[in-house]
Design an enzyme around this catalytic site. Structure first.
Site, PDB file in Angstrom:
ATOM      1  N   GLU A  49       0.673  -1.146   0.026  1.00  0.00           N
ATOM      2  CA  GLU A  49      -0.415  -0.149  -0.052  1.00  0.00           C
ATOM      3  C   GLU A  49       0.937   1.234   0.135  1.00  0.00           C
ATOM      4  OE1 GLU A  49      -3.762   1.687   2.401  1.00  0.00           O
ATOM      5  OE2 GLU A  49      -2.477   0.440   3.236  1.00  0.00           O
ATOM      6  N   ASP A  60      -5.444   9.656   9.519  1.00  0.00           N
ATOM      7  CA  ASP A  60      -3.998   9.545   9.023  1.00  0.00           C
ATOM      8  C   ASP A  60      -3.869  10.310  10.746  1.00  0.00           C
ATOM      9  OD1 ASP A  60      -3.697   7.605   7.528  1.00  0.00           O
ATOM     10  OD2 ASP A  60      -3.280   9.322   5.999  1.00  0.00           O
TER      11      ASP A  60
END
Length: 270
Positions: A49, A60
């Site tokens: 990824e 995030d």
């Protein structure tokens, strides 16, 4: 059939689970990424990824958000990140690559243009955090017919996903479903493996599509526990954090990342 789909078929035949490392394209500088991707494969990655740097990454935590800042400071754009995948494809035609990003840069490029760039570079999957299935229209199905490289759109489920939303993800998913194991951002330390197991059983009762778990996996113990109930584990912050350690150089950071990969692979294969 996409490379992602074929990988999970092969892993199932081998009675194995997927190890999916996450790295940020261009972190800590653009010269590192392609070579690191190859090293991840050599140390057990089944799928990679790759994060697309973005200045406002809502999903995030600090570790990956800071990695994105480093990549942007080094000049890595969305197009350049995709070009890195293309460079990786020059010598690796087998390992699936998933790109993870946010809608704003993609909308600037244009959905069709972005998908074409990804397909031509050899990207196998696209995860857009802020594009839910009810707003994706026919984009997920169209991705599977792109040439030269058909792609899957990967959707997220979490512990707080409502039932109707969960069903919408299941109905539109391909490749695999990304289950967010914690109520929080990447790098959270609130992982509850029993709770994850309960949710995964409910999801897998309604679909044959593989389900992989990410967020909060830090070591072999947690990876082993989750791989027992999931089809794969996704590890990001625990790898990326080494590039943010000012006390070590880039080579040492990479060595630490690969040592963690070895630990995770051994634990998953158990």
């Amino acid at each position: 059939m996409t490379r992602i789909e074929q990988t999970f078929i092969t892993l199932k035949q081998q009675n194995k689970k997927a190890l999916i490392p996450y790295i940020m394209a261009g972190d800590p500088n653009p010269s590192v990424t392609v070579d690191l991707m190859h090293k991840l494969v050599a140390h057990g990655a089944d799928i990679i990824e790759v994060g697309l740097p973005f200045s406002d990454p809502m999903a995030d935590g600090q570790v990956i958000a800071t990695a994105g800042e480093r990549a942007l400071a080094g000049g890595t754009s969305t197009r350049q990140a995709i070009e890195m995948v293309k460079q990786f494809r020059q010598t690796d035609q087998n390992t699936p690559v998933l790109v993870m990003g946010y809608l704003n840069p993609i909308e600037i490029i244009g959905y069709e243009n972005f998908a074409n760039l990804c397909s031509e570079a050899g990207v196998d999957g696209i995860l857009m955090v802020d594009l839910p299935p009810n707003e994706a229209d026919d984009f997920p199905k169209k991705l599977q017919h792109y040439t030269p490289c058909p792609m899957n759109q990967i959707f997220l489920l979490s512990p707080t996903t409502a039932f109707d939303r969960r069903q919408s993800v299941i109905d539109n998913a391909s490749g695999f479903i990304y289950y967010v194991s914690v109520k929080g951002v990447t790098g959270s330390n609130a992982l509850d493996t029993d709770d994850v197991s309960t949710h995964l059983k409910a999801i897998k009762a309604n679909t044959d599509i593989p389900v992989c778990v990410g967020f909060g996996i830090r070591d072999g113990v947690s990876a082993k526990a989750l791989s027992a109930v999931a089809d794969g584990v996704i590890v990001g912050s625990e790898l990326v954090r080494h590039f943010g350690d000012d006390s070590i150089d880039t080579k040492t950071a990479i060595d630490n990342i690969l040592a963690k990969m070895d630990e995770l692979r051994r634990a998953i294969d158990g």
